[in-house]
Design a protein around this motif. Structure first.
Motif, PDB file in Angstrom:
ATOM      1  N   ARG A  79       0.883  -1.163   0.080  1.00 49.32           N
ATOM      2  CA  ARG A  79       0.078  -0.192   0.005  1.00 49.32           C
ATOM      3  C   ARG A  79       0.851   1.148  -0.011  1.00 49.32           C
ATOM      4  O   ARG A  79       1.667   1.228   0.770  1.00 49.32           O
ATOM      5  CB  ARG A  79      -0.836  -0.037   1.415  1.00 49.32           C
ATOM      6  CG  ARG A  79      -1.699  -1.053   1.185  1.00 49.32           C
ATOM      7  CD  ARG A  79      -2.615  -1.555   2.481  1.00 49.32           C
ATOM      8  NE  ARG A  79      -1.641  -1.311   3.769  1.00 49.32           N
ATOM      9  CZ  ARG A  79      -1.103  -2.302   4.209  1.00 49.32           C
ATOM     10  NH1 ARG A  79      -1.070  -3.589   3.534  1.00 49.32           N
ATOM     11  NH2 ARG A  79      -0.593  -2.271   5.475  1.00 49.32           N
ATOM     12  N   VAL A  80       0.651   2.246  -0.895  1.00 50.06           N
ATOM     13  CA  VAL A  80       1.411   3.271  -0.929  1.00 50.06           C
ATOM     14  C   VAL A  80       0.650   4.639  -0.651  1.00 50.06           C
ATOM     15  O   VAL A  80      -0.571   4.677  -1.036  1.00 50.06           O
ATOM     16  CB  VAL A  80       2.308   3.435  -2.217  1.00 50.06           C
ATOM     17  CG1 VAL A  80       3.104   2.339  -2.582  1.00 50.06           C
ATOM     18  CG2 VAL A  80       1.107   3.224  -3.540  1.00 50.06           C
ATOM     19  N   ALA A  81       1.256   5.689  -0.433  1.00 48.17           N
ATOM     20  CA  ALA A  81       0.648   7.087  -0.183  1.00 48.17           C
ATOM     21  C   ALA A  81       1.578   8.088  -0.612  1.00 48.17           C
ATOM     22  O   ALA A  81       3.017   7.661  -0.379  1.00 48.17           O
ATOM     23  CB  ALA A  81      -0.134   6.962   1.046  1.00 48.17           C
ATOM     24  N   ALA A  82       1.319   9.057  -0.979  1.00 46.82           N
ATOM     25  CA  ALA A  82       2.510  10.292  -1.265  1.00 46.82           C
ATOM     26  C   ALA A  82       1.839  11.476  -0.571  1.00 46.82           C
ATOM     27  O   ALA A  82       0.743  11.677  -0.527  1.00 46.82           O
ATOM     28  CB  ALA A  82       2.987  10.323  -2.642  1.00 46.82           C
ATOM     29  N   ASP A  83       2.651  12.555  -0.159  1.00 45.59           N
ATOM     30  CA  ASP A  83       2.438  13.909   0.255  1.00 45.59           C
ATOM     31  C   ASP A  83       3.150  14.690  -0.182  1.00 45.59           C
ATOM     32  O   ASP A  83       4.511  14.386  -0.295  1.00 45.59           O
ATOM     33  CB  ASP A  83       2.209  13.924   1.903  1.00 45.59           C
ATOM     34  CG  ASP A  83       1.432  15.308   2.256  1.00 45.59           C
ATOM     35  OD1 ASP A  83       0.841  15.958   1.356  1.00 45.59           O
ATOM     36  OD2 ASP A  83       1.612  15.338   3.362  1.00 45.59           O
TER      37      ASP A  83
ATOM     38  N   GLY B 266       6.398  -3.911   7.412  1.00 50.02           N
ATOM     39  CA  GLY B 266       7.402  -2.711   7.111  1.00 50.02           C
ATOM     40  C   GLY B 266       6.655  -1.513   6.577  1.00 50.02           C
ATOM     41  O   GLY B 266       5.817  -1.723   5.850  1.00 50.02           O
ATOM     42  N   VAL B 267       7.423  -0.281   7.050  1.00 51.77           N
ATOM     43  CA  VAL B 267       6.900   0.924   6.456  1.00 51.77           C
ATOM     44  C   VAL B 267       8.160   1.473   5.809  1.00 51.77           C
ATOM     45  O   VAL B 267       9.291   1.664   6.665  1.00 51.77           O
ATOM     46  CB  VAL B 267       6.127   1.825   7.094  1.00 51.77           C
ATOM     47  CG1 VAL B 267       5.791   3.114   6.451  1.00 51.77           C
ATOM     48  CG2 VAL B 267       5.158   1.173   8.028  1.00 51.77           C
ATOM     49  N   LEU B 268       8.419   1.673   4.752  1.00 55.27           N
ATOM     50  CA  LEU B 268       9.458   2.743   4.018  1.00 55.27           C
ATOM     51  C   LEU B 268       8.926   4.225   3.799  1.00 55.27           C
ATOM     52  O   LEU B 268       8.062   4.113   2.835  1.00 55.27           O
ATOM     53  CB  LEU B 268      10.157   1.959   2.760  1.00 55.27           C
ATOM     54  CG  LEU B 268      11.074   2.754   2.149  1.00 55.27           C
ATOM     55  CD1 LEU B 268      12.251   2.876   2.765  1.00 55.27           C
ATOM     56  CD2 LEU B 268      11.324   2.032   0.841  1.00 55.27           C
TER      57      LEU B 268
ATOM     58  N   GLY C  20       7.045   9.759   0.232  1.00 55.26           N
ATOM     59  CA  GLY C  20       6.315   8.528  -0.361  1.00 55.26           C
ATOM     60  C   GLY C  20       6.270   7.618   0.744  1.00 55.26           C
ATOM     61  O   GLY C  20       7.499   7.454   1.401  1.00 55.26           O
ATOM     62  N   MET C  21       5.327   6.840   0.877  1.00 60.13           N
ATOM     63  CA  MET C  21       5.264   5.789   1.839  1.00 60.13           C
ATOM     64  C   MET C  21       4.916   4.543   1.366  1.00 60.13           C
ATOM     65  O   MET C  21       3.846   4.495   0.551  1.00 60.13           O
ATOM     66  CB  MET C  21       4.533   6.245   2.947  1.00 60.13           C
ATOM     67  CG  MET C  21       4.108   5.224   4.083  1.00 60.13           C
ATOM     68  SD  MET C  21       3.007   5.835   5.369  1.00 60.13           S
ATOM     69  CE  MET C  21       1.680   5.467   4.362  1.00 60.13           C
TER      70      MET C  21
ATOM     71  N   LYS D 152       6.877   1.138  -6.276  1.00 55.68           N
ATOM     72  CA  LYS D 152       5.633   1.337  -6.051  1.00 55.68           C
ATOM     73  C   LYS D 152       5.581   3.001  -5.383  1.00 55.68           C
ATOM     74  O   LYS D 152       4.547   3.763  -5.838  1.00 55.68           O
ATOM     75  CB  LYS D 152       4.911   0.316  -5.023  1.00 55.68           C
ATOM     76  CG  LYS D 152       4.593  -1.009  -5.849  1.00 55.68           C
ATOM     77  CD  LYS D 152       3.142  -1.036  -6.470  1.00 55.68           C
ATOM     78  CE  LYS D 152       2.821  -2.312  -6.907  1.00 55.68           C
ATOM     79  NZ  LYS D 152       1.702  -2.274  -7.627  1.00 55.68           N
ATOM     80  N   ILE D 153       6.369   3.137  -4.726  1.00 56.07           N
ATOM     81  CA  ILE D 153       6.429   4.452  -3.725  1.00 56.07           C
ATOM     82  C   ILE D 153       6.759   5.483  -4.950  1.00 56.07           C
ATOM     83  O   ILE D 153       6.120   6.389  -5.046  1.00 56.07           O
ATOM     84  CB  ILE D 153       7.536   4.698  -2.983  1.00 56.07           C
ATOM     85  CG1 ILE D 153       7.018   3.718  -1.465  1.00 56.07           C
ATOM     86  CG2 ILE D 153       7.698   5.985  -2.399  1.00 56.07           C
ATOM     87  CD1 ILE D 153       8.183   3.387  -0.515  1.00 56.07           C
ATOM     88  N   MET D 154       7.664   5.394  -5.609  1.00 58.11           N
ATOM     89  CA  MET D 154       8.210   6.173  -6.653  1.00 58.11           C
ATOM     90  C   MET D 154       7.427   6.502  -8.048  1.00 58.11           C
ATOM     91  O   MET D 154       7.437   7.373  -8.747  1.00 58.11           O
ATOM     92  CB  MET D 154       9.686   5.896  -7.074  1.00 58.11           C
ATOM     93  CG  MET D 154      10.646   5.836  -6.078  1.00 58.11           C
ATOM     94  SD  MET D 154      10.782   7.712  -5.187  1.00 58.11           S
ATOM     95  CE  MET D 154      11.385   8.758  -6.389  1.00 58.11           C
TER      96      MET D 154
END
Length: 187
Positions: A24-28, A134-136, A152-153, A176-178
């Motif tokens: 699961r990804v998210a960005a701010d 894990g969370v990156l 990005g997370m 996925k994050i990028m």
């Protein structure tokens, strides 16, 4: 109906396995940042050193981020526009399953007798499993202003099976994050 009941456990297992591999990804981001002006990057050693993971995993993550940024046309530089930092967290995830419908043997027979036999029924023992999630976080910092402009997370289950699988999982996290950077292209 009997065929459906026989296929249901298989379908549930397949869904559980495929859902476990998702990230699961998210960005701010800062809406005032001019992302088109950023052309170069470097790694922010001070921030990266604080990440509480092995140096091997740090290098894997940084190589994956570098690959993604180079593919987007960025250049690694000693005098960068962007500084790249990472942060990680992990937690044990405990899953308890109380739905113990299943197939079993040895018990009450189908016609009221006790002895060997197969049938459907309830198992009163819950199933418990633990996994590491894990969370990156990937932080992009404006090098001139020293301000965070994009974060990005990615959250997902971690693997420790083999070096190859670990590297593939890290690459999957970073890719996925990028995908959400730069924000104008993520729409």
């Amino acid at each position: 109906m009997k065929k459906l009941l026989k296929l249901l456990p298989i379908v549930l297992i397949v869904l559980a396995i495929t859902s476990c591999s998702s990230i699961r990804v998210a960005a701010d981001y800062d809406k005032n940042a001019e992302f088109n002006n950023y052309k170069t990057f470097a790694f922010f050693k001070t921030g990266i050193d604080k990440a509480e993971i092995s140096d091997l995993d740090k290098r894997r993550i940084l190589r994956a981020i570098e690959t993604e940024l180079l593919a987007q046309g960025y250049t690694k530089s000693e005098n960068p526009d962007l500084l790249v930092s990472i942060f990680t967290k992990s937690q044990q995830r405990v899953n308890v399953y109380n739905n113990s419908w299943g197939v079993g043997g040895w018990g009450w027979g189908g016609w009221g007798g006790y002895g060997p036999g197969w049938g459907y029924g309830w198992n009163n023992q819950p199933s418990v499993s633990t996994r590491t999630e894990g969370v990156l976080y990937v932080d992009l910092i404006d090098a001139n202003k020293k301000e965070l402009v994009w974060q990005g997370m990615g959250t997902g289950l971690l693997t420790q099976r083999s070096v190859e699988k670990k590297e593939a999982r890290i690459k999957e996290f970073v890719t996925k994050i990028m995908e959400n950077y730069p924000p104008e292209l993520a729409q």
